[in-house]
Design a protein around this motif. Structure first.
Motif, PDB file in Angstrom:
ATOM      1  N   GLY A  43     -69.505  67.084 -95.100  1.00  0.00           N
ATOM      2  CA  GLY A  43     -68.915  66.696 -93.819  1.00  0.00           C
ATOM      3  C   GLY A  43     -67.663  65.854 -94.006  1.00  0.00           C
ATOM      4  N   TYR A  71     -63.767  66.328 -83.297  1.00  0.00           N
ATOM      5  CA  TYR A  71     -63.267  66.065 -81.938  1.00  0.00           C
ATOM      6  C   TYR A  71     -62.795  64.620 -81.822  1.00  0.00           C
ATOM      7  N   ARG A 118     -71.808  65.942 -87.770  1.00  0.00           N
ATOM      8  CA  ARG A 118     -70.723  66.706 -88.375  1.00  0.00           C
ATOM      9  C   ARG A 118     -69.994  67.574 -87.338  1.00  0.00           C
ATOM     10  N   LYS A 119     -70.753  68.049 -86.358  1.00  0.00           N
ATOM     11  CA  LYS A 119     -70.181  68.932 -85.345  1.00  0.00           C
ATOM     12  C   LYS A 119     -69.201  68.209 -84.421  1.00  0.00           C
ATOM     13  N   GLU A 120     -69.495  66.941 -84.064  1.00  0.00           N
ATOM     14  CA  GLU A 120     -68.666  66.233 -83.084  1.00  0.00           C
ATOM     15  C   GLU A 120     -67.562  65.399 -83.742  1.00  0.00           C
TER      16      GLU A 120
END
Ligand SMILES: [Mg+2]
Length: 210
Positions: free
Chosen positions: A69, A44, A39-41
């Motif tokens: 997400g 980007y 979910r964090k990347e």
């Protein structure tokens, strides 16, 4: 044109550049991460896909079980990049979870997983009442028939592997005509007949039906 991405994210820039160079500026590029991104990347890569290669579709950027997400990417990602999921939805409740509140810009359904023609019609009702388009996931020879009844059908995935296997094992498969698959109303049912002789080398067990 759709390609799988994100299994080895560092290779994607080179692969996307190769696809864009091969097909030119006009065709849209779709991507399918099969839930490979964290979910964090994911945001980007969503931004890079869209702004560097004009990607218009990002399928399962994160696991389709990660509704939060998906929703984050749908609501905060590039506005012209559609977030899609639904190929692993089996029951009506699975589909409701993807649209209440909306976690996708376009819902997907697989007629071979979601309860057949009856299941597709249930999802079609959901997509209509929630104003969310529906995309047919794979199995083109079956999907072409089932999704003719879907008002908000956006497109049908013409997946090379499925096309190859359908043509190997069935008579009556469909070929694109002007970018569309058109079921033959002159053939009964789904228009398919098993080519038993051609299927024989792939038999693993059991007996051939009489
Ligand atoms: Mg997929």
């Amino acid at each position: 044109m759709k390609l799988k991405t994100s299994r080895e994210p560092e290779r994607d820039p080179e692969r996307l550049t190769a696809v864009r160079n091969a097909i030119g500026d006009e065709p849209e590029i779709f991507t399918d991460a099969n839930g490979a991104l964290a979910r964090k990347e994911a945001p980007y890569w969503a931004r890079r896909f869209h702004y560097e290669w004009d990607v218009r579709w990002l399928e399962e950027p994160v696991s389709s079980a990660d509704l939060e997400g998906l929703r984050m990417l749908r609501d905060r990602g590039p506005e012209r990049l559609d977030i899609a999921a639904g190929e692993y939805a089996f029951t009506s409740r699975d589909f409701v979870n993807l649209v209440e509140p909306p976690a996708v810009d376009c819902l997907q359904a697989d007629v071979t997983r979601c309860g057949g023609i009856t299941g597709v019609l249930e999802v079609a009702g959901l997509s209509a009442t929630r104003h969310i388009d529906l995309s047919a996931h794979c199995a083109p020879a079956l999907s072409a028939h089932a999704f003719c009844a879907v008002g908000r059908l956006r497109h049908l995935e013409y997946f090379h592997d499925h096309v190859r296997i359908e043509q190997l094992l069935f008579d009556g498969t469909l070929s694109p005509d002007g970018g569309a698959l058109r079921p033959d109303p002159g053939r009964p049912g789904l228009g398919l007949e098993v080519k038993w002789a051609d299927a024989e080398p792939y038999r693993v067990y059991g007996a051939r039906p009489a």
